[in-house]
Scaffold this motif. Structure first.
Motif: not given
Length: 364
Positions: A48-51, A174-178, A200-204, A261-266
């Motif tokens: 199990p991991a998080v994108l 994509i804007i991550s934080t403001v 560009s994504f990764e999992v750890s 297209p559907v993937i998002r961080a977290g």
């Protein structure tokens, strides 16, 4: 005497009925089967991991100033070169105007100093002034020239700052934080927002010592989205931790080699890596193929039984097999089966040794 004759007659009648009763029909049971094939020398391990984004970029102005309205939101998609925030240009324009006036003044001073030096040199030739007066004029001319260069550099800096009043996106992302609010005063380098690339994504995750020893950078992997189980993406091992982040727990990073297209961080994901199997020999058969009255000897190899189909007689024969464990929800048979054998894979509790069966198609 008539009642005494009734019982013998009834007994004879029952015996005749028993002799004339038709034999039970031979029922041929349908059987789902599994073809025994060579077991691969690898296994699939899942974690199990998080994108996560492969990189996060902090955005800031190179010049200080007052912000205009900030119209950014977390999760907003932006294009490369798109304006994200703007500084109030009034102050920056005044700085440019002041620097331009400084250059004009320095240029005038330098021109006057050059004229004075020229006059002093002419007077020195006629013997009117001393050599010391000429040297003093030379020093003043050099100082005025240096002040002109400094004023020109200040003007160049002011113009550059005016050109940096707009903060633009360095890439599609994509804007991550403001971090900043509208109309706030910010300094040079103060964080305004953070963003990450949308492709560009990764999992750890962490693995034990035995597993980390089987991995190398470039090992292929698959990543399945928890919210979209039908969506899997290819990945490779990009980083392997040489030092455990916990007791016997080593960090591993996978980099996705494709996007969706559907993937998002977290997003929650399941990472799968193909690793060498603990034992390279044996055949993998379904758990449902094992007859439940088999026995297991201690923690090592066990003896169990399965029904093997004989294509010549269309009957099944019970056969003992040696098993060596479970791999990917399949039992590994070390001895007792041959490649090409066909065994009962379901409903074994309804079968018996020597029973005639009919093989079912995959859709039955």
């Amino acid at each position: 005497m008539k009642p005494l004759l009734i019982l013998p007659i009834c007994l004879l009648t029952l015996a005749a009925c028993r002799e004339e009763a038709a034999p039970e029909p031979n029922i041929v049971r349908g059987m789902k089967s599994h073809l025994v094939t060579a077991s691969p020398n690898v296994e699939m391990r899942r974690f199990p991991a998080v994108l996560e984004p492969s990189e996060i970029t902090a955005l800031s102005f190179e010049a200080a100033g007052s912000l205009e309205a900030v119209n950014l939101s977390v999760g907003q998609r932006v294009a490369a070169g798109e304006t994200l925030a703007t500084l109030d240009k009034t102050t920056l324009e005044l700085q440019v105007a002041s620097a331009e006036a400084g250059v004009d003044q320095a240029r005038s001073n330098a021109r006057n100093a050059d004229d004075t030096l020229a006059r002093q040199r002419a007077l020195l030739e006629s013997g009117t002034v001393t050599r010391a007066a000429v040297e003093q004029a030379e020093v003043q001319a050099d100082a005025a020239a240096a002040q002109l260069v400094q004023a020109e550099k200040s003007l160049e800096t002011a113009r550059e700052n005016l050109g940096k009043a707009e903060l633009t996106a360095p890439y599609d992302g994509i804007i991550s934080t403001v971090e900043a609010t509208s109309f706030a005063t910010v300094g040079a380098g103060s964080p305004i927002a953070t963003m990450y690339p949308d492709d560009s994504f990764e999992v750890s995750f962490s693995v034990n010592f035995d597993t980390v020893g089987q991995l190398v950078v470039g090992t292929p992997a698959r990543v399945r989205l928890a919210d979209r189980p039908d969506t899997t993406l290819s990945a490779v091992v990009s980083e392997i931790g040489a030092r455990a982040d916990a007791v016997s727990s080593f960090p591993i990073v996978l980099s996705l080699t494709e996007t969706h297209p559907v993937i998002r961080a977290g997003m929650a994901v399941e990472a799968a890596i193909i690793l060498p199997a603990p034992r390279a020999d044996g055949f993998a058969i379904p758990l449902s193929a094992v007859i439940r009255d088999g026995r297991v000897e201690g923690d090592g190899d066990g003896i169990m039984s399965v029904y093997v189909f004989d294509p010549d007689t269309s009957r099944v024969a019970r056969r003992d097999v040696t098993v060596g464990g479970i791999r990917e929800n399949m039992i590994v048979v070390l001895d007792g089966l041959n490649e090409g054998d066909r065994i009962a894979s379901a409903g074994v509790s309804f079968l018996k040794d020597g029973q005639e069966v009919r093989l079912l198609d995959a859709g039955e």
